[in-house]
Scaffold this motif. Structure first.
Motif, short mmCIF file in Angstrom:
data_model
loop_
_atom_site.label_atom_id
_atom_site.label_comp_id
_atom_site.label_asym_id
_atom_site.label_seq_id
_atom_site.Cartn_x
_atom_site.Cartn_y
_atom_site.Cartn_z
N HIS A 81 0.21 -0.80 -0.45
CA HIS A 81 0.52 -0.05 0.06
C HIS A 81 0.96 1.56 0.52
O HIS A 81 1.89 1.67 0.85
N ILE A 82 1.10 1.98 -1.66
CA ILE A 82 2.31 3.23 -1.29
C ILE A 82 2.18 4.03 -0.11
O ILE A 82 2.35 4.35 0.69
N VAL A 83 0.59 4.54 0.59
CA VAL A 83 0.32 4.62 1.70
C VAL A 83 -0.44 4.11 2.77
O VAL A 83 -1.56 3.44 3.07
N PRO A 84 0.98 3.69 3.03
CA PRO A 84 0.22 2.36 4.33
C PRO A 84 -1.38 2.23 4.87
O PRO A 84 -1.89 3.49 5.13
N LEU A 85 -1.80 1.40 5.55
CA LEU A 85 -2.92 1.85 6.25
C LEU A 85 -2.89 2.69 7.45
O LEU A 85 -3.77 3.11 7.89
N ALA A 86 -1.78 2.15 8.12
CA ALA A 86 -1.66 3.02 9.54
C ALA A 86 -1.61 4.01 9.50
O ALA A 86 -1.79 5.34 10.43
N ASN A 87 -0.52 4.58 8.42
CA ASN A 87 -0.66 5.44 8.19
C ASN A 87 -2.12 6.51 7.77
O ASN A 87 -2.01 8.31 7.79
N ASN B 263 -7.90 -1.82 -1.03
CA ASN B 263 -8.61 -2.21 -2.51
C ASN B 263 -7.96 -1.48 -3.66
O ASN B 263 -8.40 -1.90 -4.89
N ASP B 264 -7.64 0.14 -3.61
CA ASP B 264 -7.61 0.91 -5.11
C ASP B 264 -7.07 0.77 -5.68
O ASP B 264 -5.34 0.63 -6.03
N LEU B 265 -7.55 0.13 -7.05
CA LEU B 265 -6.76 -0.50 -8.04
C LEU B 265 -6.79 1.10 -9.19
O LEU B 265 -6.21 1.08 -10.05
N THR B 266 -7.44 1.67 -8.76
CA THR B 266 -7.65 2.76 -9.59
C THR B 266 -6.64 4.37 -9.64
O THR B 266 -6.04 4.31 -10.19
N ARG B 267 -6.24 4.64 -8.14
CA ARG B 267 -4.91 5.04 -7.77
C ARG B 267 -4.42 4.40 -7.86
O ARG B 267 -3.95 3.56 -7.66
N PRO B 268 -2.67 5.01 -7.63
CA PRO B 268 -1.71 4.52 -7.51
C PRO B 268 -0.61 4.19 -5.99
O PRO B 268 -0.05 3.94 -6.26
N GLN B 269 -2.36 3.22 -5.27
CA GLN B 269 -2.16 2.90 -4.38
C GLN B 269 -1.10 1.51 -3.66
O GLN B 269 -0.77 1.14 -2.73
N ALA C 45 6.71 9.43 -4.44
CA ALA C 45 6.25 10.41 -4.37
C ALA C 45 5.32 11.25 -5.08
O ALA C 45 4.01 11.65 -4.55
N THR C 46 5.30 10.99 -6.22
CA THR C 46 3.38 11.40 -6.79
C THR C 46 2.80 10.29 -6.41
O THR C 46 1.25 11.26 -6.63
N VAL D 292 -2.29 9.56 -4.08
CA VAL D 292 -3.25 8.99 -3.07
C VAL D 292 -3.88 9.85 -2.25
O VAL D 292 -5.27 10.05 -1.82
N LYS D 293 -2.86 11.25 -1.27
CA LYS D 293 -3.89 11.58 -0.45
C LYS D 293 -4.79 12.29 -0.64
O LYS D 293 -5.44 12.41 0.09
N ASP D 294 -4.29 13.08 -2.04
CA ASP D 294 -5.06 13.72 -2.34
C ASP D 294 -6.11 14.02 -2.87
O ASP D 294 -7.38 14.43 -2.71
N TYR D 295 -6.37 12.55 -3.33
CA TYR D 295 -7.59 11.66 -4.20
C TYR D 295 -8.50 11.95 -2.17
O TYR D 295 -9.83 12.11 -2.45
N TYR D 296 -8.14 10.87 -1.48
CA TYR D 296 -8.53 10.83 -0.02
C TYR D 296 -9.01 11.90 1.21
O TYR D 296 -9.23 11.65 2.41
#
Length: 213
Positions: free
Chosen positions: A121-127, A146-152, A184-185, A190-194
């Protein structure tokens, strides 16, 4: 006479169907990995992320981010990413990857056994939890996990993923500096979308990594 001519064709068809069933090929083929944003877009997204201190881990559990969900047939999110990110991936009737080749962008290693690969998970679940997801519904957390749409989600070397753990970019970066820009991108996207928050140190680290684009 016509029946005799048809028998070899029918036999070949039966063999083909059995082979498909045994390899799991009837499941829907995964699409290509989500595209990473360019650095200019990432900087714009980073500039609008809310900066604040991380929340607490109180109440956190990976079970609050249900994964892996079924995507197609017997294929769950993990197996879908393995098929998507690998080359010449073959699966069994349960959609488990039994052969293939995986290249890990974090460290440049190449693997031929799915057991050597983790789905990061690019952005870890705990983070995510300490960045705003603690107040989400379970369904929203399931979407992130489970996001397959964003680069997660990304197939990477297992031990490298384990070294990353739950760390943010100010605490951990991919061993290969050449991957810093994409990492980084993707993190920012991911953080921006969520609408997850970042800390001052995290934002500074992301800006530094974008300088390598």
């Amino acid at each position: 006479m016509k029946l005799k001519l048809l028998l070899p064709v029918l036999a070949a068809l039966i063999v083909a169907v059995v082979t498909i069933l045994q390899t799991g090929s009837l499941d829907k083929a995964p699409g290509p990995p989500p595209a990473s944003a360019d650095s200019a877009t990432a900087r714009t997204e980073l500039s609008r992320l809310v900066v604040q201190a991380r929340g607490t881990m109180e109440g956190y559990s990976r079970d609050k981010f249900p994964h892996w969900e079924t995507i197609s047939g017997k294929c769950d999110t993990r197996e879908t990413v393995l098929s998507r990110d690998g080359q010449d991936v073959r699966t069994d009737a349960e959609c488990r990857a039994v052969s293939g080749t995986w290249h890990s962008p974090y460290d440049g290693a190449t693997w031929t056994s799915a057991s050597d690969v983790d789905i990061d998970h690019i952005v870890p679940l705990a983070n995510a939890w300490v960045s705003g997801a603690s107040s989400w519904t379970t369904e929203r957390r399931k979407e992130l996990a489970n996001d397959l749409t964003r680069p997660q989600l990304l197939a990477v070397t297992d031990r490298v993923n384990q070294s990353k753990g739950d760390k943010a970019p100010d605490e951990w970066r991919p061993p290969l500096q050449s991957d810093w820009c994409v990492y980084a991108t993707d993190w920012i996207q991911v953080k921006d979308y969520y609408q997850l928050t970042v800390t001052e140190a995290e934002k500074a680290a992301l800006n530094d990594m974008l300088d390598h684009c």
